[in-house]
Design an enzyme around this catalytic site. Structure first.
Site, PDB file in Angstrom:
ATOM      1  N   TYR A 104      15.566 -22.659  15.084  1.00 55.77           N
ATOM      2  CA  TYR A 104      14.267 -22.482  14.445  1.00 55.77           C
ATOM      3  C   TYR A 104      13.847 -23.805  13.826  1.00 55.77           C
ATOM      4  CZ  TYR A 104      10.524 -19.852  12.157  1.00 55.77           C
ATOM      5  OH  TYR A 104       9.304 -19.392  11.748  1.00 55.77           O
ATOM      6  N   LYS A 159      13.105   1.791  33.177  1.00 48.48           N
ATOM      7  CA  LYS A 159      12.858   0.776  34.201  1.00 48.48           C
ATOM      8  C   LYS A 159      13.406  -0.578  33.743  1.00 48.48           C
ATOM      9  CE  LYS A 159      10.799  -0.254  38.132  1.00 48.48           C
ATOM     10  NZ  LYS A 159       9.403   0.049  38.426  1.00 48.48           N
TER      11      LYS A 159
END
Length: 465
Positions: A104, A159
């Site tokens: 970060y 899915k």
């Protein structure tokens, strides 16, 4: 279903439980002891049932027996969905301040600047290279129809799981609370920078055609509507192998297809691309032919590109001397007497779910090769054979689109997973758990992308990806 039962030791035995479940048509596959005391035993009994009503009948029967108390009933399918089926897991652990500064602020800024200078580096330095969006508006979910985006989530989560399990691809469900094609296209285009591909799922016809075509034109990443093209690819794979068994050529077939919606049109286009010349599409209005103008624009395209002899009439007329019947419609559409009008060694793909256009039991005496969309019969037409490898091949080659050449390559790759000497009437489609399928499809699709000029990355072996 899981039944938590409290059994009174002085009144009943587990043998009585097993007997009652058997009489009710249930199948016990697991028993766990939860608690034992002097007077009672508490057990969790896992029973295979056919549906919710069947499960309730078993519960009622057990509860009516002296000495048996049904404490609770749990549906195993619901249990696996508790809290959803997905989570986000970081690839790098943040354990020190130095770790934090690299993933970060402040050091991540250097990576941002590198991508700003060369946007293609997003494929190297972000999740884009291996991430797919599974996008639905919830208007055509399974056989349930328009149930909305919230109810569509379990399917899209599933899915995404299959993408990961079968191809190692990270996928995320995006269920949109709008049915407006313009809005869907706008939203998908806006989120596209995050993803390497877009899998459209369970979007109703005919809007799905417009949405897919617009996104394919306006995005530079692969867009694939699995309900259309996944079904078509696996169907063609099965047809390739079925014709080998009956000693017929694709270009000589007469094919009748019932149900000219998203899947039916895609199956037709796939067969035309593979060389099939004589295809007749049948709807509730009859055989699509050039003597009539239709309210649905896709049907007008259909009549101009199929039915070379311009046959009119009903399914009864179309089915005469047909080599192949393909159903993507509804239960009971095809009758035994119609099958008997087909050419020698008929091939029937009855893909309506859960009840096919004709059951294998009805068709068996008259059909040489049969496939359905169900997992409890041989030759299941299952899109899981297709989409993991197609997307992995497209991502691997960094293709800008998924074209007909790539889909044809996928169909032939799926078919090739079964050696010719292994082919039988009950084995024209490989199992979804056949570990060679994804690799074959991935390599074939990546090569087709490169050969057809849509790849933006040199093809390398899949194991090096």
């Amino acid at each position: 279903m899981i039944y938590r039962l409290e059994l009174a030791n002085s009144v009943t035995t587990f043998a009585k439980v097993a007997s009652l479940v058997g009489v009710a048509g249930g199948d016990i596959n697991a028993v766990d002891v939860i608690r034992v005391s002097k007077d009672v035993v508490v057990r969790d009994v896992t029973v295979n049932v056919t549906n919710r009503d069947h499960g309730k009948r078993i519960s009622d029967m057990l509860n009516s027996e002296p000495g048996i108390h049904v404490v609770a009933v749990s549906d195993r399918t619901f249990l696996v969905h508790l809290g959803g089926k997905l989570e986000v897991t970081p690839k790098i652990q943040v354990k020190t301040r130095d770790d934090l500064s690299r993933v970060y602020t402040p050091h991540v800024a250097r990576v941002c600047e590198a991508i700003h200078e060369d946007p293609s580096k997003a494929y190297q330095l972000t999740i884009k290279r291996n991430t797919v969006a599974v996008v639905s508006d919830g208007t055509a979910v399974l056989g349930l129809g328009d149930i909305g985006p919230h109810a569509a989530m379990p399917v899209m989560e599933g899915k995404a799981m299959l993408f990961k399990q079968f191809a190692g691809i990270d996928a995320f469900p995006i269920c949109l609370d709008t049915k407006d094609p313009d809005e869907i296209v706008r939203i998908v285009k806006s989120i596209a920078p995050v993803f390497g591909g877009i899998n459209l799922e369970d979007i109703g016809s005919p809007r799905c055609f417009e949405i897919e075509e617009r996104l394919k034109k306006e995005l530079d990443i692969p867009v694939f509507h699995d309900d259309q093209h996944g079904t078509a690819v696996v169907l063609l794979a099965g047809l390739i192998n079925a014709t080998k068994l009956v000693n017929k050529r694709l270009e000589d077939l007469k094919v009748v297809i019932v149900g000219i919606g998203a899947a039916g049109v895609a199956c037709t286009k796939m067969m035309l691309a593979a060389g099939v010349k004589n295809i007749l599409g049948v709807t509730l209005e009859g055989v699509l032919h050039r003597g009539k103008e239709y309210d649905i624009p896709m049907w007008n395209w259909y009549k101009e590109n199929t039915n070379p002899e311009n046959v009119s009439g009903t399914l009864d007329d179309a089915i005469v001397d047909a080599d192949v019947f393909i159903g993507v419609s509804g239960p009971g559409v095809l009758k035994v007497e119609q099958v008997q009008k087909m050419a020698r060694d008929p091939i029937v793909f009855a893909m309506a779910n859960p009840t096919p256009e004709i059951t294998p039991e009805e068709a068996a005496p008259y059909v040489r090769v049969m496939a359905t969309g169900r997992s409890d019969y041989p030759n299941q037409i299952n899109n899981v054979l297709c989409f993991p490898g197609i997307f992995k091949g497209a991502l691997k080659s960094r293709a800008s689109t998924i074209n007909e050449e790539m889909k044809l390559a996928a169909a032939h790759a799926i078919a090739s997973a079964i050696k010719e000497e292994e082919l039988t009437e009950d084995y024209i489609i490989p199992s979804v758990f056949n570990q060679t399928v994804v690799k074959k499809v991935t390599d074939a699709v990546a090569k087709a992308a490169y050969d057809s000029g849509v790849a933006r990355r040199e093809v390398v072996h899949v194991d090096n990806y």
